[in-house]
Scaffold this motif. Structure first.
Motif, PDB file in Angstrom:
ATOM      1  N   ALA A  22    -110.535 -26.993  91.257  1.00  0.00           N
ATOM      2  CA  ALA A  22    -111.149 -25.699  90.929  1.00  0.00           C
ATOM      3  C   ALA A  22    -112.215 -25.334  91.952  1.00  0.00           C
ATOM      4  O   ALA A  22    -112.290 -24.188  92.412  1.00  0.00           O
ATOM      5  CB  ALA A  22    -111.744 -25.749  89.531  1.00  0.00           C
ATOM      6  N   ARG A  23    -113.038 -26.287  92.311  1.00  0.00           N
ATOM      7  CA  ARG A  23    -114.082 -26.035  93.311  1.00  0.00           C
ATOM      8  C   ARG A  23    -113.461 -25.719  94.671  1.00  0.00           C
ATOM      9  O   ARG A  23    -113.920 -24.843  95.383  1.00  0.00           O
ATOM     10  CB  ARG A  23    -115.004 -27.238  93.422  1.00  0.00           C
ATOM     11  CG  ARG A  23    -115.757 -27.496  92.153  1.00  0.00           C
ATOM     12  CD  ARG A  23    -117.210 -27.381  92.434  1.00  0.00           C
ATOM     13  NE  ARG A  23    -117.975 -27.675  91.254  1.00  0.00           N
ATOM     14  CZ  ARG A  23    -118.896 -26.860  90.780  1.00  0.00           C
ATOM     15  NH1 ARG A  23    -119.152 -25.733  91.381  1.00  0.00           N
ATOM     16  NH2 ARG A  23    -119.568 -27.177  89.711  1.00  0.00           N
ATOM     17  N   ARG A  24    -112.424 -26.460  95.007  1.00  0.00           N
ATOM     18  CA  ARG A  24    -111.744 -26.238  96.286  1.00  0.00           C
ATOM     19  C   ARG A  24    -111.103 -24.843  96.312  1.00  0.00           C
ATOM     20  O   ARG A  24    -111.203 -24.124  97.303  1.00  0.00           O
ATOM     21  CB  ARG A  24    -110.673 -27.324  96.462  1.00  0.00           C
ATOM     22  CG  ARG A  24    -110.114 -27.400  97.815  1.00  0.00           C
ATOM     23  CD  ARG A  24    -111.022 -28.224  98.735  1.00  0.00           C
ATOM     24  NE  ARG A  24    -110.658 -27.862 100.070  1.00  0.00           N
ATOM     25  CZ  ARG A  24    -111.459 -27.248 100.942  1.00  0.00           C
ATOM     26  NH1 ARG A  24    -112.705 -27.006 100.664  1.00  0.00           N
ATOM     27  NH2 ARG A  24    -111.027 -26.904 102.121  1.00  0.00           N
ATOM     28  N   PRO A 134     -98.936 -31.276 100.738  1.00  0.00           N
ATOM     29  CA  PRO A 134     -99.748 -32.498 100.742  1.00  0.00           C
ATOM     30  C   PRO A 134    -100.164 -32.899  99.330  1.00  0.00           C
ATOM     31  O   PRO A 134    -100.217 -32.073  98.421  1.00  0.00           O
ATOM     32  CB  PRO A 134    -100.999 -32.107 101.548  1.00  0.00           C
ATOM     33  CG  PRO A 134    -100.689 -30.825 102.209  1.00  0.00           C
ATOM     34  CD  PRO A 134     -99.607 -30.173 101.417  1.00  0.00           C
ATOM     35  N   VAL A 135    -100.476 -34.179  99.185  1.00  0.00           N
ATOM     36  CA  VAL A 135    -101.039 -34.703  97.950  1.00  0.00           C
ATOM     37  C   VAL A 135    -102.489 -35.049  98.243  1.00  0.00           C
ATOM     38  O   VAL A 135    -102.783 -35.773  99.191  1.00  0.00           O
ATOM     39  CB  VAL A 135    -100.295 -35.974  97.479  1.00  0.00           C
ATOM     40  CG1 VAL A 135    -100.941 -36.542  96.224  1.00  0.00           C
ATOM     41  CG2 VAL A 135     -98.832 -35.681  97.236  1.00  0.00           C
ATOM     42  N   MET A 136    -103.386 -34.507  97.423  1.00  0.00           N
ATOM     43  CA  MET A 136    -104.805 -34.851  97.532  1.00  0.00           C
ATOM     44  C   MET A 136    -105.118 -35.832  96.414  1.00  0.00           C
ATOM     45  O   MET A 136    -104.906 -35.514  95.240  1.00  0.00           O
ATOM     46  CB  MET A 136    -105.678 -33.611  97.391  1.00  0.00           C
ATOM     47  CG  MET A 136    -105.518 -32.613  98.490  1.00  0.00           C
ATOM     48  SD  MET A 136    -106.594 -31.195  98.190  1.00  0.00           S
ATOM     49  CE  MET A 136    -106.558 -30.419  99.779  1.00  0.00           C
ATOM     50  N   ILE A 137    -105.600 -37.011  96.784  1.00  0.00           N
ATOM     51  CA  ILE A 137    -105.952 -38.019  95.791  1.00  0.00           C
ATOM     52  C   ILE A 137    -107.466 -38.153  95.769  1.00  0.00           C
ATOM     53  O   ILE A 137    -108.080 -38.554  96.757  1.00  0.00           O
ATOM     54  CB  ILE A 137    -105.282 -39.367  96.099  1.00  0.00           C
ATOM     55  CG1 ILE A 137    -103.762 -39.190  96.123  1.00  0.00           C
ATOM     56  CG2 ILE A 137    -105.699 -40.408  95.061  1.00  0.00           C
ATOM     57  CD1 ILE A 137    -102.998 -40.402  96.576  1.00  0.00           C
ATOM     58  N   VAL A 138    -108.043 -37.805  94.646  1.00  0.00           N
ATOM     59  CA  VAL A 138    -109.488 -37.841  94.480  1.00  0.00           C
ATOM     60  C   VAL A 138    -109.854 -39.181  93.838  1.00  0.00           C
ATOM     61  O   VAL A 138    -109.295 -39.532  92.799  1.00  0.00           O
ATOM     62  CB  VAL A 138    -109.954 -36.667  93.583  1.00  0.00           C
ATOM     63  CG1 VAL A 138    -111.464 -36.655  93.460  1.00  0.00           C
ATOM     64  CG2 VAL A 138    -109.421 -35.340  94.105  1.00  0.00           C
ATOM     65  N   THR A 143    -118.895 -39.100  91.470  1.00  0.00           N
ATOM     66  CA  THR A 143    -119.757 -38.380  90.532  1.00  0.00           C
ATOM     67  C   THR A 143    -119.514 -36.885  90.681  1.00  0.00           C
ATOM     68  O   THR A 143    -118.914 -36.439  91.672  1.00  0.00           O
ATOM     69  CB  THR A 143    -121.241 -38.666  90.820  1.00  0.00           C
ATOM     70  OG1 THR A 143    -121.547 -38.147  92.137  1.00  0.00           O
ATOM     71  CG2 THR A 143    -121.552 -40.152  90.748  1.00  0.00           C
ATOM     72  N   ASN A 144    -120.008 -36.105  89.732  1.00  0.00           N
ATOM     73  CA  ASN A 144    -119.885 -34.649  89.843  1.00  0.00           C
ATOM     74  C   ASN A 144    -120.553 -34.129  91.115  1.00  0.00           C
ATOM     75  O   ASN A 144    -120.043 -33.225  91.761  1.00  0.00           O
ATOM     76  CB  ASN A 144    -120.482 -33.963  88.615  1.00  0.00           C
ATOM     77  CG  ASN A 144    -119.586 -34.088  87.404  1.00  0.00           C
ATOM     78  OD1 ASN A 144    -118.399 -34.433  87.516  1.00  0.00           O
ATOM     79  ND2 ASN A 144    -120.134 -33.809  86.240  1.00  0.00           N
ATOM     80  N   LEU A 150    -117.891 -32.730  98.268  1.00  0.00           N
ATOM     81  CA  LEU A 150    -116.640 -32.931  98.983  1.00  0.00           C
ATOM     82  C   LEU A 150    -115.644 -31.788  98.854  1.00  0.00           C
ATOM     83  O   LEU A 150    -114.759 -31.635  99.681  1.00  0.00           O
ATOM     84  CB  LEU A 150    -115.982 -34.235  98.544  1.00  0.00           C
ATOM     85  CG  LEU A 150    -116.748 -35.496  98.917  1.00  0.00           C
ATOM     86  CD1 LEU A 150    -116.129 -36.710  98.222  1.00  0.00           C
ATOM     87  CD2 LEU A 150    -116.773 -35.685 100.421  1.00  0.00           C
ATOM     88  N   SER A 151    -115.772 -31.026  97.801  1.00  0.00           N
ATOM     89  CA  SER A 151    -114.789 -29.965  97.583  1.00  0.00           C
ATOM     90  C   SER A 151    -115.176 -28.739  98.379  1.00  0.00           C
ATOM     91  O   SER A 151    -114.474 -27.832  98.558  1.00  0.00           O
ATOM     92  CB  SER A 151    -114.657 -29.637  96.100  1.00  0.00           C
ATOM     93  OG  SER A 151    -115.858 -29.162  95.577  1.00  0.00           O
TER      94      SER A 151
END
Length: 151
Positions: A22-24, A134-138, A143-144, A150-151
């Protein structure tokens, strides 16, 4: 418009992936699609019982979606597209990716420790070269504040 696809369920990892995506999406002026998968129900010989089981599974999935939307509303102005599919998770995700050419990334989060989870293992494993995005793996341990940075 680049859309981020997030799979949600009741795990902490799903909430982490949702927050990141969502942030991204907000920062890149992209879209967000939330996919909830209703596991296939075991067949019961009596139709009424089978229908009740299926309705309960759908209601449970809808509650998961409501929780995700409530969480999202507190975080970002993004209005997601909501999809529900019944069946095997891998098959449902592959279908969603094939049907929506706007999806620019599949966002998953790994467990904090131990096995990363079945979806991360599958989509980052031997089959990853066949995906249309692509696959993004978080990492599940973020932490929030780290997710926001990072986003």
């Amino acid at each position: 418009m680049r859309t981020y696809l997030v799979i949600i369920d009741e795990t902490e990892e799903a909430e982490i992936a949702l927050r990141f995506a969502a942030r991204r999406a907000a920062k890149t002026k992209g879209g967000l699609e939330i996919l909830v998968i209703i596991p296939p129900q075991e067949f019961v010989a009596w139709g009424g019982v089978q229908a009740t089981i299926e309705n309960e599974a759908r209601e449970h999935a809808e509650a998961i979606v409501r929780h995700a939307i409530d969480t999202l509303a507190q975080e970002t102005p993004i209005v997601p597209k909501i999809s529900m599919r019944t069946g095997d998770a891998v098959t449902a995700i592959r279908s969603a990716l094939a049907e929506n050419g706007e999806i620019g990334a599949l966002v998953l989060a790994a467990a904090k420790s131990g096995h990363p989870g079945p979806l991360v293992s599958h989509f980052a494993g031997a089959d990853s070269g066949t995906l249309p995005c692509p696959v993004m793996i978080v990492p599940g341990s973020l932490t929030n504040e780290a997710l926001d940075r990072l986003s």
